[in-house]
Design an enzyme around this catalytic site. Structure first.
Site, mmCIF file in Angstrom:
data_model
loop_
_atom_site.group_PDB
_atom_site.id
_atom_site.type_symbol
_atom_site.label_atom_id
_atom_site.label_comp_id
_atom_site.label_asym_id
_atom_site.label_seq_id
_atom_site.Cartn_x
_atom_site.Cartn_y
_atom_site.Cartn_z
ATOM 1 N N LYS A 82 0.856 -1.186 0.000
ATOM 2 C CA LYS A 82 0.000 0.000 0.000
ATOM 3 C C LYS A 82 0.889 1.233 0.000
ATOM 4 O O LYS A 82 1.687 1.449 0.915
ATOM 5 C CB LYS A 82 -0.917 0.007 1.226
ATOM 6 C CG LYS A 82 -1.859 1.215 1.269
ATOM 7 C CD LYS A 82 -2.771 1.164 2.481
ATOM 8 C CE LYS A 82 -3.692 2.362 2.539
ATOM 9 N NZ LYS A 82 -4.583 2.322 3.718
ATOM 10 N N LYS A 112 -2.276 -1.561 -3.636
ATOM 11 C CA LYS A 112 -3.110 -0.358 -3.606
ATOM 12 C C LYS A 112 -2.224 0.869 -3.697
ATOM 13 O O LYS A 112 -1.229 0.954 -2.973
ATOM 14 C CB LYS A 112 -3.909 -0.339 -2.293
ATOM 15 C CG LYS A 112 -4.868 0.834 -2.151
ATOM 16 C CD LYS A 112 -5.592 0.788 -0.801
ATOM 17 C CE LYS A 112 -6.538 1.976 -0.666
ATOM 18 N NZ LYS A 112 -7.241 1.970 0.634
#
Length: 351
Positions: free
Chosen positions: A221, A275
């Site tokens: 992320k 992400k």
């Protein structure tokens, strides 16, 4: 005289038709266009397909009754009261979407420095999970584990003197995961990026008898500018102090993502996530090639908002842009996609 797009030149130039040369067939053994000639041929040789089963639908919930509150920076996305969320999950079931992800808009009065509402077994997320599971048990539920929707400072962890406390935060995250699992959550998805949190959550779940609750780790992320509309949706954009670069990844790094994924898998993650999505398709490909585990990508709020803004301005064909962006994840190796386009895409694919 002002020159407008070459018109004066056009008036001075006489266009003379050129006679086409005689047809000379090329001596080609390979003509790739043969397989693009018709729609049925294109479908028959297509390398990657998108289906509703590839989609996870993120849903924002809010306290109240019969409430649908639009998120201004995400056209077409609403914050939903629990009964409205149940209706949307019933719709997901009809569209064959296998899983929804629940994110809360927490009342500002319930936010504090410690994010204590995250571990309340009767918080908004837990109540939503119980209601959805009671009404639509065949649809899976993924719950995000992080403190940013619950803290007054908007960070994913505990904050002391401007520093995010890793180990102390992990203890709270394990408690948060437990109350979600007790409520009926099927997949715990730690998005906080604290070191060691996957292992701590796995131990806590197993010790509490939740061996069958899966973990989808937000393993790679990145500290991204594409999260802004999401923070509006959960109410943390106005509360966030500073930034998240001391725990979310530097977007210049690729090898680091592989190390992060390896650590989460060693600690017990069943699935991993990258992400954001489209700007990080190279990371999706590397993760899938390196580990061969179920790999997901999150088409985040900023990606959704950009496409929708272009559609509203008439700059893009929305349906074609949506499907093209989603198939890109499959082509990169993703097994599934978290996307706000999920219901619209599933409707088109069914049609």
């Amino acid at each position: 005289m002002a020159i407008k797009y070459g018109r004066p030149l056009e008036r001075k130039t006489k266009v003379v038709p050129i006679e086409a040369p005689p047809h000379l067939p090329l001596d080609l053994s390979h003509r790739p266009r043969r397989l693009r000639r018709t729609e049925w041929l294109r479908r028959m040789v297509r390398e990657n397909e998108l289906s509703a089963t590839d989609l996870i639908w993120p849903i924002f919930v809010v306290d109240g009754k019969a409430k649908r509150t639009p998120v201004p920076s995400m056209p077409g996305v609403d914050r939903l009261s629990i009964e409205e969320a149940v209706r949307e999950v019933e719709r997901a079931a009809k569209l064959a979407i296998p899983c929804v992800a629940i994110f809360p808009y927490t009342d500002p009065g319930l936010r504090d420095e410690a994010g204590s509402e995250a571990t309340n077994p009767d918080n908004l997320v837990c109540r939503a999970v119980r209601a959805i599971k009671g009404a639509v048990p065949e649809v899976g539920i993924l719950c995000d584990v992080a403190l940013d929707p619950f803290t007054s400072h908007g960070h994913d962890g505990l904050l002391r003197d401007g520093v995010i406390l890793n180990d102390e935060t992990v203890d709270v995250l394990a408690q948060q995961a437990l109350v979600q699992a007790d409520a009926g959550c099927d997949i715990i998805a730690p998005s906080d990026m604290m070191d060691g949190r996957v292992g701590a959550i796995r131990i806590a779940l197993d010790d509490a008898g939740h061996q069958d609750v899966a973990i989808m780790a937000y393993a790679a992320k990145y500290a991204s500018a594409f999260y802004g509309p999401f923070r509006d949706a959960v109410g943390s954009s106005k509360t966030l102090t500073g930034d998240k670069r001391t725990y979310q990844m530097d977007y210049g790094n690729s090898d680091e993502a592989i190390r992060e994924v390896a650590l989460d898998l060693d600690e017990g993650a069943d699935m991993v996530m990258v992400k954001p999505g489209l700007p990080y398709l190279d990371i999706v490909r590397r993760v899938k090639s390196e580990f061969g585990v179920p790999t997901f990508a999150y088409q985040v709020s900023g990606e959704y908002a950009m496409i929708m803004a272009a559609v509203q301005n008439g700059w893009l064909d929305g349906e074609r842009a949506m499907l093209e962006s989603l198939i890109a994840f499959k082509r990169a190796g993703a097994d599934g996609i978290l996307t706000y386009f999920a219901p619209k895409a599933a409707e088109m694919l069914r049609g």
